[in-house]
Design an enzyme around this catalytic site. Sequence first.
Site, mmCIF file in Angstrom:
data_model
loop_
_atom_site.group_PDB
_atom_site.id
_atom_site.type_symbol
_atom_site.label_atom_id
_atom_site.label_comp_id
_atom_site.label_asym_id
_atom_site.label_seq_id
_atom_site.Cartn_x
_atom_site.Cartn_y
_atom_site.Cartn_z
ATOM 1 N N ALA A 1 57.700 51.171 98.103
ATOM 2 C CA ALA A 1 58.172 50.336 96.986
ATOM 3 C C ALA A 1 58.116 48.835 97.261
ATOM 4 O O ALA A 1 57.451 48.087 96.532
ATOM 5 C CB ALA A 1 59.587 50.750 96.600
ATOM 6 N N ARG B 1 48.873 39.851 90.950
ATOM 7 C CA ARG B 1 48.960 39.454 89.545
ATOM 8 C C ARG B 1 48.864 37.929 89.421
ATOM 9 O O ARG B 1 48.261 37.400 88.494
ATOM 10 C CB ARG B 1 50.301 39.932 88.971
ATOM 11 N N CYS C 1 63.573 58.743 96.181
ATOM 12 C CA CYS C 1 64.786 59.201 95.481
ATOM 13 C C CYS C 1 64.521 60.447 94.661
ATOM 14 O O CYS C 1 65.453 61.152 94.267
ATOM 15 C CB CYS C 1 65.297 58.128 94.531
ATOM 16 N N VAL D 1 51.171 49.726 112.160
ATOM 17 C CA VAL D 1 51.240 48.439 112.863
ATOM 18 C C VAL D 1 52.118 48.637 114.091
ATOM 19 O O VAL D 1 53.235 49.156 113.993
ATOM 20 C CB VAL D 1 51.788 47.337 111.945
ATOM 21 N N ASN E 1 62.298 47.654 94.944
ATOM 22 C CA ASN E 1 61.389 47.174 93.909
ATOM 23 C C ASN E 1 61.685 45.728 93.535
ATOM 24 O O ASN E 1 60.769 44.937 93.326
ATOM 25 C CB ASN E 1 61.491 48.067 92.664
ATOM 26 N N TYR F 1 81.224 51.303 70.586
ATOM 27 C CA TYR F 1 82.141 52.377 70.216
ATOM 28 C C TYR F 1 81.654 53.132 68.993
ATOM 29 O O TYR F 1 81.320 52.537 67.970
ATOM 30 C CB TYR F 1 83.543 51.836 69.924
#
Lengths: 462, 462
Positions: free
Chosen positions: B17, B28, B51, B88, B315, B436
Amino acid sequence: MNMSGARERLVVIGGDAAGMSAASQARRLKGPDELEIVAFERGHFTSYSACGIPYWVGGDVTDRDRLIARTPEEHRARDIDLRLRTEVTELDLDGQRVRARDVDTGEESWTSYDKLVIATGARPIRPDMPGAEAAGVHGVQTLDDGQALLDTLEGTRGRRAVVVGAGYIGVEMAEALINRGYEVTVVNRGSEPMSTLDPDMGCLVHEAMEGLGITMVNDAEVTKILTGDDGAVRAVVTQDREFPADVVVLGIGVSPETTLATAAGLPLGPHGGLLTDRSMRVRGHEDIWAGGDCVEVLDLVSGQERHIPLGTHANKHGQVIGTNVGGGYATFPGVVGTAVSKVCDLEIARTGLREKDAHRVGLRFESVTIESTSRAGYYPNASPMTVKMLAEQRTGRLLGVQIVGREGAGKRVDIAAVALTAGMTAEQMTALDLGYAPPFSPVWDPVLVAARKAAAKVRGSL
Amino acid sequence: MNMSGARERLVVIGGDAAGMSAASQARRLKGPDELEIVAFERGHFTSYSACGIPYWVGGDVTDRDRLIARTPEEHRARDIDLRLRTEVTELDLDGQRVRARDVDTGEESWTSYDKLVIATGARPIRPDMPGAEAAGVHGVQTLDDGQALLDTLEGTRGRRAVVVGAGYIGVEMAEALINRGYEVTVVNRGSEPMSTLDPDMGCLVHEAMEGLGITMVNDAEVTKILTGDDGAVRAVVTQDREFPADVVVLGIGVSPETTLATAAGLPLGPHGGLLTDRSMRVRGHEDIWAGGDCVEVLDLVSGQERHIPLGTHANKHGQVIGTNVGGGYATFPGVVGTAVSKVCDLEIARTGLREKDAHRVGLRFESVTIESTSRAGYYPNASPMTVKMLAEQRTGRLLGVQIVGREGAGKRVDIAAVALTAGMTAEQMTALDLGYAPPFSPVWDPVLVAARKAAAKVRGSL
């Protein structure tokens, strides 16, 4: 005001949420030897959930009495002198007294007060047109209204229902009638249902309602209601069509019931509701409080008054009033305009300003709309959700959020409601530490996705 | 740093992530002619939802690939030079280069960087005891772990599962194994499950788990794992008992994987995670960023560092790092410690400080616990919910909220998460304008009920 140290009398006008919450909270803080409490209610019931009526009519709630949070007997057991079927007909501010009439006997009498709470609620807007009072045409504001509608439903063979109005009550009643097996047509004056949303979000509600088998007719002005020879409703007529109807439900909103207050010269706001200060005291009147559907509230986002008839506000008002009347200190700072509803499994929520609200109050904004899901995309029953977010230009301050989706969509609006209250910017919201696990949310909660996009758009417009 | 204006090279260590979000966001903002991106991942997969593993094991998610948000091929198609199965093994900070080893061939080579992102994640805590590495004993940190567990489940005739640990992973794996028809025993070192809650709230989880047919064993220290003649797990042994087991799942947490960082002398915090600044830059290092499960984060409520391995933070870190590496500006201000989970239909949520956290950091508080319901009491499927709230003495500032209930309980914690972020007091929270309607909430949302009680207790203690 009673200066003698003897016990004071609190008079409460209106026996539903705001009035009886105020009475109960005042009683909690002051015993009957310090404070006498007299409450007038013109109907048969106290402290009931008007918001629950659509679910009672629809059959989700089977017992009317379950909508009653506290009965007259329970109030009386707490030393509140509750007078049912007794309507207050006049306020005498100089004399510090109210005149009340027994609805059944017509007998009138004056009752003096040291402190007064006005909680007269709202009255349904009834269209001024032929047939509006016909048998089979129903509002759904009170328990009596709900019972009358149920009686009609049980006594009617036809299965065609027309709901006039497509706001909260309208869509909830459409669901109720679909659940009872009716063919439901909703006739709506606006371009899309749920005018509390922007039309591009209302459009999603429109599509979903059609998908549920509800016929949605927009841009339609009801001009009259036709009746048959028996005097019962037969059809609803708009400017260009006629919709056969065996039962008609009016859900075209309410306005503050301030007849008494107006006659007494109490201050009213632009929407016809009583104006109060932060302690819910009527402005300029030391010993008169008002709360619930008869008052206007401060919209913290726009900085202007609004009229929002909603049980949750009425209860808060009552709590604040009762605390202050009882010698404590509490305030109602205002609202951000949160509302949530559903029609069958479609959840609809909003908070803050719509585009037209922002325009109206002179706020410039960026608007974004995103699609996401209620749970991680790979988790069962992840359902699509559309979130629209408005953020102010330059400051990036959150102005409003609208959400339409399925399970898990509605209450997500609370994230935005708290952020609005705190004056957060969209950029600040992108870092919010919201609950994440695959059954509960995608790794980026839909509200965060909207905040990221809104923040980027605000930056891009600088 | 590359000062020539030629293209720079970003090296990313870790392909899940945080690392791949950083790489994607940097890409980007900067095209391949400006920024070369090399990413090393020692496993087979990229950008997957760890998860989600319990739900894959439990059968709610049928296809492993659905847990993968972006495949290696998708990353490569965006000009990210992704090197799978490449570990690594050394950071040379002075030389601005990393040494990587091909896991399959053992071949090693150096790669230089202008900018470095460390996203090495966390490693499971494996108990140092006999039998911990036996066949049939599984962690569930990676997709490979999940597959290995599934292989064991399919190859094992016995139906007795023991889960070691009763935190999020432990209770989620208990659910997964119950869903697969196993007899599940959870062996827990603490006095109650979910030590991320106070014990009085964990107790509610305990009761609910027993109600689901899960055997919950608290105050139990696992001393060894017994194996049979075939080398496969046979039983889990605690200080005073023995639990027969055909499969064992270890859910006893993770610690930051900082072997490389430690060797290179990068700054570590009290929990062994890398320390970063607000821009997620490793403290004192201009061109090195770190994020995800290998870093510590600032807890905005306590003002101290914490280690919270959670995909939603990873993230966000990646997004912030990628923005900064790409020449933009973003920060990660910190967390309030929100977490949500479920075991079957029991929802468990928390945010902010527990009682012991508050004690530890010197904050005095009032604590209240209330019972309410997810919907209006009269609405179908209104389910009970317990909300605990801590507010600071004197200031009344919200310190933490814990919620245990059924449907609608979990994500309600977001209300408190935003309020904590905004520094609200319990008193301020009582006025929150939350959504509500009877299908969504009682007229006083459970969080408001808790806030009212907490505010009153703070006032009472002044």
